[in-house]
Design a protein around this motif. Structure first.
Motif, short mmCIF file in Angstrom:
data_model
loop_
_atom_site.label_atom_id
_atom_site.label_comp_id
_atom_site.label_asym_id
_atom_site.label_seq_id
_atom_site.Cartn_x
_atom_site.Cartn_y
_atom_site.Cartn_z
N GLY A 58 0.82 -1.20 0.00
CA GLY A 58 0.00 0.00 0.00
C GLY A 58 0.85 1.24 0.00
N GLY A 94 0.62 5.76 0.89
CA GLY A 94 -0.16 6.78 1.58
C GLY A 94 0.45 8.16 1.46
N VAL A 134 -3.96 9.52 4.74
CA VAL A 134 -4.75 8.36 4.32
C VAL A 134 -3.84 7.44 3.51
CG1 VAL A 134 -5.55 9.47 2.19
CG2 VAL A 134 -6.89 7.61 3.21
N SER A 135 -4.05 6.16 3.67
CA SER A 135 -3.28 5.18 2.91
C SER A 135 -4.22 4.11 2.38
CB SER A 135 -2.18 4.54 3.77
OG SER A 135 -2.74 3.87 4.89
N GLY A 136 -3.85 3.57 1.27
CA GLY A 136 -4.60 2.46 0.69
C GLY A 136 -3.82 1.17 0.87
N GLN A 137 -4.52 0.08 1.17
CA GLN A 137 -3.86 -1.19 1.43
C GLN A 137 -4.59 -2.32 0.71
OE1 GLN A 137 -4.23 -3.67 5.20
NE2 GLN A 137 -2.27 -2.67 5.59
N VAL A 179 -9.27 -5.11 0.41
CA VAL A 179 -8.89 -3.75 -0.01
C VAL A 179 -9.40 -2.78 1.05
CG1 VAL A 179 -9.08 -1.98 -1.77
CG2 VAL A 179 -9.02 -4.40 -2.45
N ASN A 180 -8.50 -2.01 1.63
CA ASN A 180 -8.86 -1.12 2.73
C ASN A 180 -8.30 0.27 2.51
OD1 ASN A 180 -10.19 -3.01 4.69
ND2 ASN A 180 -8.19 -4.01 4.60
N VAL A 181 -9.04 1.24 3.02
CA VAL A 181 -8.58 2.62 3.11
C VAL A 181 -8.37 2.93 4.59
CG1 VAL A 181 -9.12 5.03 2.67
CG2 VAL A 181 -9.79 3.28 1.01
N LEU A 182 -7.17 3.37 4.94
CA LEU A 182 -6.79 3.56 6.34
C LEU A 182 -6.50 5.03 6.62
CD1 LEU A 182 -4.35 0.52 6.61
CD2 LEU A 182 -6.72 0.60 7.36
N PRO A 183 -7.46 5.79 7.14
CA PRO A 183 -7.20 7.19 7.50
C PRO A 183 -6.57 7.30 8.87
CG PRO A 183 -9.51 6.67 7.86
CD PRO A 183 -8.88 5.42 7.29
N TYR A 203 -10.39 -5.05 11.25
CA TYR A 203 -10.17 -3.64 10.92
C TYR A 203 -10.57 -2.84 12.15
CZ TYR A 203 -10.34 0.74 8.20
OH TYR A 203 -10.13 2.00 7.71
#
Length: 927
Positions: free
Chosen positions: A539, A541, A557-560, A581-585, A638
């Motif tokens: 990922g 970010g 924010v990062s995408g994983q 698939v995750n978005v991690l703010p 999560y």
């Protein structure tokens, strides 16, 4: 990975010619020219006020590397001294800028003919760092660092025995800014003498990447930094203890003994510490990880033999720094427990168990940092752990409902396990160009976990008898890389871009054989499983940080993308294929009201993959009435977490306050599905082809993904001296609430556990001759189940403690340690109300009172107990454990000290606490 590593390394080295400078100097007392160890040396960049700082070393020197050309303000500060500021201009293409000697004057009003006596200030606060002056807290002459810090505001020992600061567990204790026996807090707190400490700093330590780039991403760990007195920076000091005596308790017969040695050899930057100990009274001067080993047991009575070595040094004007430690432990533990477990569906399980275990463990770690030039550095931190554990356990279990027995079992269980765990990380860092805040770094990480073992199981029960051998081999590990680039965007702004890659392979092979024809030769396919999987995540970010003198904020924010791929090859082929698939703010906010008041808010998200044991679809039947099995269909968790913390100190009123509010919410949490059999039953766990036999009242637990798991906790603490600073008062209060989901016989149960806590600590600051600490902590807990409200309960626990040390005559001391424990609302026979009283009478001998002969008595009233309540979504369990009981011991202690480290009139055994001098506060340094 290797190509990426060498390519980036070559790139970093190729950039080493950029124009960066080093600013150096010394900070000393203006009166006696002594070095002010641990003083703050800070460069403030103009006009954006970006700060870069370090702590002054043992020789008074400091060095700030990688300083870009430009205009700065240099700030030198130290507790009890006036701050000094001066402008600094760093020209281009200049390797070094020397500021010479900065002399700090003691803070106070000059009076020519008046002698003023004042008590040293307890604390000061600068941003997120709280500095506590050891001279303001009186302890007995033989106190340890742990005894000293528990008198300090905001620091306490939690119910689990771990040291807490500002409501959080202390993850690491540094000594003069350097690691001490790795990350084990107990090693420093239990072995460093209190009279060697000048002050203690509490702060949130940033990650190595954040400290280098200046981009604070919110990834911190609570840290204590123990600053030692200058006279302890050169020479040898330590303590040797030996003792033996009889035990009068029938439950723990036999002679008791203890012997230990800790020796410190400090010579400026080179520091060596040696620890050794041998005892059979549960004494340990290290963390639980070494004592528990691979067995996972706690409690009981242990005979321990251990030794350790810690080394640190620096060369080339601190361009190269090395810190490393090694620890060995051999522990022989005997443990007996009784358990009363009430399930939410009404079934009762009762158990008595006895075990003996022998554990060997070795662990080593290293921290090597080298500054290639003023802009480039490399940090390497390898670690190694090896453990072997042999356990022999017998168990008798009974299940019943409404007083009617359902099933019973007797088990003999032996294991021989060993594990090998190397790990490490390598961080390459480079400052780019002339603008502060422009950096690039590469972090490489790796770990390996190899475990193997053999288990023998023999059971007799109301349903079936077993005689089995199980062989287990597991290999798992991780490889990862993170590339980060930070870029200044303006006077107060900075951006960071990251890319990360992680690969985690896992392999497990468990084969179980039944005894047949004189050998363990028949493969039990129901208890055999072979599978492998790997977890690949990658990922990127972007984050933005805004920084001024009062406000620091960041948002990112990062995408994983995570891929879980697995294959079970036995007993049947069963592939596992998942992609997540995750978005991690994440966000942080810090507001500095002034130098002594600040507010911090932190929001983070993260994912967590299931463990190897949670995935493996093989039954663990070490207790046939309490079976467990993994689930190959598990998905990742999560989690969202939010933390708010407010800290304040008032130097004029000598008070401190902090408040903490933290909560978390987990999506897709890995919880438990529990089946409790009403009659003899064959069960096929979800997602497997296994068939498990459950006797009446037996239990099968399997991991599964559920929803709606959350926690909420708040805590506040207030501390200040009272009665003319003769006593220190610390008060704390808090509340917690958690909800955990679980399936019990197909019914969804939410276990909710509200709790209220309050505590008070009163410690003396009267004299080093009279030292006492009185504390009491109470907790009211509730258990609420949605599946069966009839089993809702509440229970109360209170722990009170009085520690007294009184020097009643020349070299004659009396010590008393009284602990009162109260439990109410537990199962029948588990409610307790008892006193644990330890006492001693000692006489100092030898020049400088270096030696002491002491008669020590443990558990004078013979009431020592150990009880614990465990709450889960399926049951509430009360456990009582055998503990050490009454014994006497004649002990000899020798404090190793050169004359320069012995107490003086102005700096007594506890650090004095008063400052004297002509013309105001121009007395001894450090007040």
């Amino acid at each position: 990975m290797r190509l990426l590593f060498f390519a980036v390394l070559a790139w970093l080295l190729a950039l080493s010619a950029a124009a960066q400078s080093t600013v150096r100097g010394t900070v000393r007392d203006a009166k006696d020219q002594s070095p002010l160890v641990g003083a703050n040396a800070i460069l403030i960049h103009l006009p954006d006020s970006v700060r870069t700082g370090t702590a002054v070393a043992v020789d008074g020197g400091f060095e700030l590397s990688g300083v870009a050309p430009g205009r700065y303000i240099f700030l030198a500060s130290f507790v009890g001294y006036k701050d000094q500021r001066q402008p600094v201009t760093v020209p281009a293409n200049r390797a070094s800028v020397s500021l010479g000697t900065i002399k700090l004057a003691a803070d106070g009003i000059a009076l020519k003919t008046v002698v003023v006596t004042a008590r040293a200030a307890q604390q000061s606060q600068n941003g997120d760092t709280i500095s506590l002056n050891a001279k303001a807290f009186k302890v007995n002459p033989d106190a340890t660092a742990g005894d000293l810090i528990t008198k300090m505001p905001g620091i306490q020992v939690g119910p689990d025995g771990k040291t807490q600061a500002q409501g959080e567990n202390v993850a690491q204790v540094l000594v003069d800014g350097k690691p001490f026996f790795g990350t084990d807090p107990d090693a420093a707190l239990k072995n460093l003498p209190a009279d060697a400490i000048d002050r203690v700093e509490i702060f949130d330590q940033q990650s190595e990447q954040s400290k280098f780039s200046g981009f604070k991403d919110g990834s911190t760990q609570k840290t204590l930094n123990i600053i030692t007195k200058p006279q302890f920076h050169n020479g040898q000091f330590g303590r040797a203890v030996g003792g033996a005596g009889p035990s009068s308790s029938a439950a723990t017969k036999g002679a008791r003994y203890r012997a230990s040695l800790n020796l410190n050899d400090f010579h400026d930057n080179r520091r060596v510490t040696v620890l050794t100990q041998s005892n059979n009274v549960n004494e340990q001067n290290f963390g639980n990880a070494d004592l528990l080993g691979a067995s996972g047991n706690s409690g009981g009575i242990s005979t321990t033999h251990a030794g350790g070595l810690n080394y640190s040094n620096s060369w080339n004007k601190k361009a190269t720094e090395l810190t490393g430690s090694y620890f060995f432990n051999r522990s022989n533990n005997t443990l007996s427990t009784t358990t009363n477990r009430q399930f939410v569906i009404g079934t009762l399980y009762q158990e008595t168990a006895a075990s003996g275990s022998l554990t060997y463990s070795h662990r080593a770690n290293l921290r090597f940092e080298h500054k290639i030039d003023s802009a480039t550095s490399v940090l390497f931190r390898p670690a190694l752990a090896w453990q072997q554990n042999k356990t022999n356990r017998t168990l008798a279990g009974l299940t019943s409902r409404d007083g009617t027995p359902l099933s019973s079992i007797n088990t003999q269980y032996t294991t021989d396990n060993q594990s090998f765990n190397p790990s490490g990380d390598l961080l390459l860092r480079r400052r780019l160009g002339t603008r502060p805040g422009r950096t690039i770094s590469l972090t490489l990480t790796g770990s390996l976990n190899d475990r193997s073992g053999t288990t023998l199981l023999r059971t007799t029960s109301t349903t079936a008898n077993l005689n089995q051998r199980a062989d287990l081999t597991q290999h798992s590990g991780t490889l990862g890389a993170t590339l980060a680039h930070t870029e200044p965007l303006g006077l107060h702004s900075q951006a960071q871009a990251t890319y990360s890659l992680s690969y985690a392979p896992n392999n497990s092979n468990k084969r179980t054989f039944d005894f047949q024809a004189g050998d363990y030769s028949r493969l039990d396919t129901a208890l055999t499983n072979v599978f492998s999987n790997h977890y690949l995540t990658q990922g990127g970010g972007l984050s933005y940080r805004y920084n001024t003198r009062k406000v620091q904020a960041s948002v990112g924010v990062s995408g994983q993308v995570a891929q879980l791929r697995g294959d079970q090859t036995f007993p049947v082929a069963q592939p596992v294929r998942y992609t997540f698939v995750n978005v991690l703010p994440q966000a942080t906010f810090r507001y500095l009201l002034d130098r002594t008041h600040n507010l911090r808010v932190l929001y983070r998200t993260n994912t967590s993959a299931p463990s190897l044991n949670q995935l493996q679809a093989v039954v663990n039947n070490s207790n046939p009435l309490q079976l467990t099995i993994g689930n190959p269909a598990l998905r990742q968790e999560y989690q969202h977490s939010l933390t708010t913390r407010y800290t304040a100190s008032n130097p004029e009123r000598k008070g401190s306050f902090f408040a903490l509010l933290t909560g978390s919410f987990t999506q897709n949490p890995i919880a438990n599905r529990t089946i409790v059999a009403a009659r003899d039953t064959l069960v096929i766990p979800a997602g497997t082809d296994q068939v498990a036999h459950l006797p009446a009242g037996g239990q099968l637990t399997q991991s599964t993904n559920l929803s709606n798991e959350y926690t909420l906790r708040t805590q506040a603490s207030y501390g200040r001296p009272i009665l003319g600073a003769k006593l220190n008062l610390n008060a704390n209060a808090g509340a917690g609430y958690s909800q955990n989901p679980g399936l019990v016989n197909q019914g969804l149960n939410y276990s909710r556990t509200p709790s209220l806590t309050a505590g008070l600590t009163l410690s003396s600051n009267i004299s080093e001759r009279l030292d006492f600490t009185l504390s009491s902590n109470s907790t009211q807990s509730y258990v609420v189940n949605t599946l069966n409200t009839r089993l809702d309960s509440r229970y109360f626990s209170q722990s009170s403690h009085l520690r007294l040390s009184w020097i009643v005559g020349p070299g004659i001391s009396i010590q008393s340690d009284v602990a009162h424990q109260l439990y109410r609302g537990l199962s029948n026979a588990y409610n307790q109300n008892y006193l644990l009283w330890n006492a001693s009478l000692g006489k100092k001998i030898f020049e400088g009172q270096r030696g002491e002969i002491k008669l020590y008595a443990f558990d004078l009233l013979g009431q020592n107990r150990a009880i614990q309540r465990n709450v889960s979504v399926a049951y509430v369990s009360d456990v009582q454990t055998t503990v050490l009981q009454r014994y006497l011991m004649l002990m000899f202690t020798y404090n190793i000290r050169p004359a320069s480290m012995l107490p003086t009139n102005e700096d007594g055994p506890s650090g004095g606490g008063e400052r004297r001098g002509r013309g105001g506060f121009n007395g001894q340094r450090g007040g």
